[in-house]
Enzyme design. Structure first.
Site, mmCIF file in Angstrom:
data_model
loop_
_atom_site.group_PDB
_atom_site.id
_atom_site.type_symbol
_atom_site.label_atom_id
_atom_site.label_comp_id
_atom_site.label_asym_id
_atom_site.label_seq_id
_atom_site.Cartn_x
_atom_site.Cartn_y
_atom_site.Cartn_z
ATOM 1 N N GLU A 45 -17.579 19.468 55.311
ATOM 2 C CA GLU A 45 -17.976 18.243 54.600
ATOM 3 C C GLU A 45 -18.693 17.242 55.499
ATOM 4 O O GLU A 45 -18.490 16.039 55.411
ATOM 5 C CB GLU A 45 -16.771 17.594 53.900
ATOM 6 C CG GLU A 45 -16.298 18.385 52.692
ATOM 7 C CD GLU A 45 -15.610 17.532 51.627
ATOM 8 O OE1 GLU A 45 -15.729 16.288 51.672
ATOM 9 O OE2 GLU A 45 -14.977 18.126 50.748
ATOM 10 N N HIS A 272 -8.103 14.807 54.859
ATOM 11 C CA HIS A 272 -7.372 16.010 55.244
ATOM 12 C C HIS A 272 -6.838 15.822 56.659
ATOM 13 O O HIS A 272 -7.408 15.069 57.452
ATOM 14 C CB HIS A 272 -8.276 17.244 55.224
ATOM 15 C CG HIS A 272 -8.590 17.749 53.856
ATOM 16 N ND1 HIS A 272 -8.367 19.052 53.463
ATOM 17 C CD2 HIS A 272 -9.118 17.127 52.768
ATOM 18 C CE1 HIS A 272 -8.733 19.206 52.210
ATOM 19 N NE2 HIS A 272 -9.211 18.050 51.774
#
Length: 398
Positions: A45, A272
């Protein structure tokens, strides 16, 4: 003879405009990596090319070799940094990648897949696979078949490209946890090991024991509803590995290397948690070859059969949606055709007619083109799974 790999993986949540505190977090990630002992880094990402170029420039003193996997409209978001020469690179884009009309999810626009960087360390070849599977998005898992076939495609890609490598590393946000069908396919088919199941010496006290990497109670960006139901979150970010026959692996450290918050800031490094794996590889003598450890469940026959069932169910769903799209599109087309000349010259009516026309075109395109593309991609994956199952059965019979 022995050597040590220290791998780091993190989903950076680097969506321009959308991701909170993106620039500050990217800077903090750079500061951490500059001081860390990691020699291989896999990031997901990293959607902004500027962010990748910033990372590349800042990390060139410690991780001088890097590669970004360009793909799709936005880029795959995947990049790898290495202390040693990246000899070869290749990107395998998945045929099924979500839906173009699910703009708020965006997976299709990323052109997701699995990237391979073959790293040369002295006379050894290390295959590093970086990937990011489709997410569930906390909804009815309409992407299950997509994610299962992505997992199978990744597993086959690793198996078919790893024959010349001394060590294989698969790192990334797999959006699947231990026990899930996608995770079983990825670990069983290429015989990848999950360090979570192995004994770790944990020689570095700064690395905390592995726990959930998504929606963990210690992460500032976690969904409060998910935290209340599962405080530890779900372990969906992984570093899996496999060593060639002459090598024995010993896990030195495994877990989360980052603090809960960026130093002097109220937010975490990402939505995360990161994962790190430090593993030492020692060359085995001839009499020790049989001691090589494989994935704890090498029998993937049941997993493949389950994946085939998922594909069959998805085929039925696609057929139903195709019928729905074509029916609605056809009815709207008949309505527009039958009302030609009956629309009053009014702006409101013009806007209404434009909306109905757009909806008609959308339904027809989805029913005629998109569903056909998805069905063929699904059949491609399903027939590959069926061939895998059939060939293994034939080999056993022999």
């Amino acid at each position: 003879m022995e050597f040590t790999l220290n791998i780091f993986t993190l989903n950076c949540w680097g969506i321009p405009v959308v991701s909170k505190n993106r620039k500050e977090r990217i800077t903090a990630i750079v500061d951490y990596l500059l001081q860390s002992p990691h020699n291989i880094v896999c990031l997901q990402e990293v959607w902004s090319e500027k962010d990748y170029l910033y990372l590349k420039d800042k990390l060139k003193s410690t991780l001088p070799y890097s590669h970004y996997f360009y793909s799709g409209v936005l880029g795959s978001g995947l990049c790898v940094f290495s202390k040693w020469v990246i000899q070869d690179v290749f990107f395998h884009q998945w045929a099924l990648n979500g839906y173009i009309h699910k703009i708020h999810h965006g997976d299709w626009f990323g052109g997701k897949g699995v990237g391979l960087c073959r790293i040369r360390y002295n006379d050894k070849l290390i295959n590093v696979y970086c990937t990011h599977l489709h997410a569930e998005y906390h909804e009815d898992d309409i992407y299950l078949a997509h994610r299962v076939l992505q997992a199978y495609s990744t597993a086959e890609f690793v198996k078919l490209t790893s024959s010349c490598a001394d060590v294989c590393i698969l790192a990334g946000d797999l959006n699947t946890g231990p026990g899930d069908l996608s995770f079983r396919l990825i670990t069983q088919i290429p015989s990848l090991l999950d360090p979570f199941d192995l004994k770790s010496e944990q020689i570095n006290p700064m690395i905390r024991k592995p726990s959930g990497t998504s929606d963990n109670i210690n992460n500032s960006y976690s969904d409060p509803k998910m935290v209340r139901s599962t405080p530890e979150g779900k372990r969906i970010d992984h570093i899996l590995f496999r060593a060639d026959t002459p090598w024995k692996a010993s896990v030195l450290n495994f877990g989360n290397p980052l603090e809960d918050r960026v130093p002097n800031q109220p937010f975490s490094y990402s939505d995360h948690n990161a994962v790190t794996l430090e593993v030492r590889f020692s060359r085995l003598s001839g009499s020790q070859m049989h001691q090589r450890v494989y994935s704890k469940d090498d029998s993937c026959y049941d997993s493949v059969k389950e994946a085939i069932k998922v594909c069959e169910e998805a085929t039925v769903t696609i057929s139903k949606s195709k019928t729905l799209y074509l029916t609605v599109g056809g009815l709207l087309f008949m309505f527009l055709l039958g009302t030609v000349g009956f629309w009053p010259p009014n702006v409101l009516y013009d806007v209404t007619k434009l909306i109905i026309t757009a909806l008609c075109l959308y339904c027809l395109v989805m029913g005629i083109l998109w569903n056909k593309i998805e069905m063929n991609s699904l059949k491609s994956g399903q027939t590959a799974l069926e061939n895998f199952s059939r060939s293994r059965y034939d080999l056993i019979a022999e």
